[in-house]
Design a protein around this motif. Sequence first.
Motif, PDB file in Angstrom:
ATOM      1  N   SER A  57       4.304   0.970  -0.579  1.00 58.83           N
ATOM      2  CA  SER A  57       3.554   2.294  -1.236  1.00 58.83           C
ATOM      3  C   SER A  57       4.543   2.293  -2.664  1.00 58.83           C
ATOM      4  CB  SER A  57       3.405   3.371  -0.531  1.00 58.83           C
ATOM      5  OG  SER A  57       4.738   4.262  -0.779  1.00 58.83           O
ATOM      6  N   TYR A  58       5.542   2.111  -2.529  1.00 59.72           N
ATOM      7  CA  TYR A  58       6.320   2.201  -4.008  1.00 59.72           C
ATOM      8  C   TYR A  58       6.005   0.999  -4.999  1.00 59.72           C
ATOM      9  CZ  TYR A  58      10.518   2.034  -7.147  1.00 59.72           C
ATOM     10  OH  TYR A  58      11.413   1.754  -8.110  1.00 59.72           O
ATOM     11  N   LEU A  59       5.965  -0.185  -4.254  1.00 57.86           N
ATOM     12  CA  LEU A  59       5.505  -1.193  -5.300  1.00 57.86           C
ATOM     13  C   LEU A  59       4.136  -0.955  -5.873  1.00 57.86           C
ATOM     14  CD1 LEU A  59       7.063  -3.749  -6.114  1.00 57.86           C
ATOM     15  CD2 LEU A  59       5.646  -4.957  -4.290  1.00 57.86           C
ATOM     16  N   SER A  79       4.248   1.776  -8.612  1.00 54.20           N
ATOM     17  CA  SER A  79       5.068   1.523  -9.847  1.00 54.20           C
ATOM     18  C   SER A  79       4.097   0.548 -10.804  1.00 54.20           C
ATOM     19  CB  SER A  79       6.117   0.611  -9.303  1.00 54.20           C
ATOM     20  OG  SER A  79       5.681  -0.881  -9.019  1.00 54.20           O
ATOM     21  N   ALA A  83       3.421  -2.373 -10.893  1.00 53.94           N
ATOM     22  CA  ALA A  83       3.997  -3.943 -11.256  1.00 53.94           C
ATOM     23  C   ALA A  83       2.658  -4.788 -11.067  1.00 53.94           C
ATOM     24  CB  ALA A  83       5.045  -4.054 -10.254  1.00 53.94           C
TER      25      ALA A  83
END
Lengths: 204, 204
Positions: A98-100, A103, A105
């Motif tokens: 979930s962070y990725l 982000s 990115a």
Amino acid sequence: MAKKLPRNTVARLSQYRRLLEKYIFMDEPFIFSHDLARMLGLKPVNVRHDLMLLGISGDRRKGYSVNALLEAIGDAMDMENRGVVLVGMGRLGMSLVSYLRESGARIQVDAAFDVDPMKVNNMCEGIPCYSIGELGDFARKNQTRTAILAVPAEDVNDVVPILLRAGINGILNYTSGHLNVPEGIIVRNIDMVSYLEEIIYFNE
Amino acid sequence: MAKKLPRNTVARLSQYRRLLEKYIFMDEPFIFSHDLARMLGLKPVNVRHDLMLLGISGDRRKGYSVNALLEAIGDAMDMENRGVVLVGMGRLGMSLVSYLRESGARIQVDAAFDVDPMKVNNMCEGIPCYSIGELGDFARKNQTRTAILAVPAEDVNDVVPILLRAGINGILNYTSGHLNVPEGIIVRNIDMVSYLEEIIYFNE
């Protein structure tokens, strides 16, 4: 494409891009290399050297064109095959997925692999989760070469051979275990304990 | 204590210790510096240099005494004040607390800070969770100088001044945001996106 950029340059290009993307709402934005360095806490000499390697030059008065920089970074870095899998969909693994995604990115995790029957063959954090035994087939079919490893440390020795047999040759290791891999396999370790011990040592 | 070890040495000492601790069940274990290097994927010359800085020398035939190495590393690295707090007790934060506990490291997170009323003033992952507004009092009372930052990236600019006012001067940054901190504040960034982009670049 010839892989001619040094490793530290590649890591910094990734940082430049994320910062520069915040400028693109502006009309013809420009930036000086020393400002880029300051905002990212880097040495100006390194930033100038990286931009020289990209083959673009700045305007003496205005600095570098942000759009030209972003284009050059994309040309230099964006490989065709950016597929990534995550192995070990525990709480750490799920938080990394979930962070990725949040982000912004360009990299996305295509699938996760785990042994938990509650997760296998279900969607998890918006991506499909499969049995670890299916990693080989998946990686061959999707030409996946990069894995994020987030299994418990005691499972590392069992899981790494599975990754290697599946043709994975780049591993981002979030476990505290050391990976025994043959030469030619790229491993980057996120070693939380070393980082913390280092910070504590220097901020006493 | 004089802080005389180089930064890379400190990070490696932390790695040596975790590996060497697996040997202590043996009777008088010894290890060669080149084996230590190989097992950790480091350059032998760096390992030899680090051990030299610790001021211990090995036996030509048997190598280094593991117990002597562990004692020297402890003497060099173990600061009196090893308290750490975690700021941002979301899923990533919780997984980091449990990871650190399971790693068997000497570092433990004393408390977490968050804004979620469901978490504040409750135990979370076995540690107390307080309101972010209480960080200053807590840090002063416990002389805490190190924080793990795991808040959403958009909250970074609001949270960092709170850390600095609380006297935190070492931050392990798990957010994708760049931290603007004055000189003298130690920041280590765990930049997942840069690591992944670097791996993908080199393993195409």
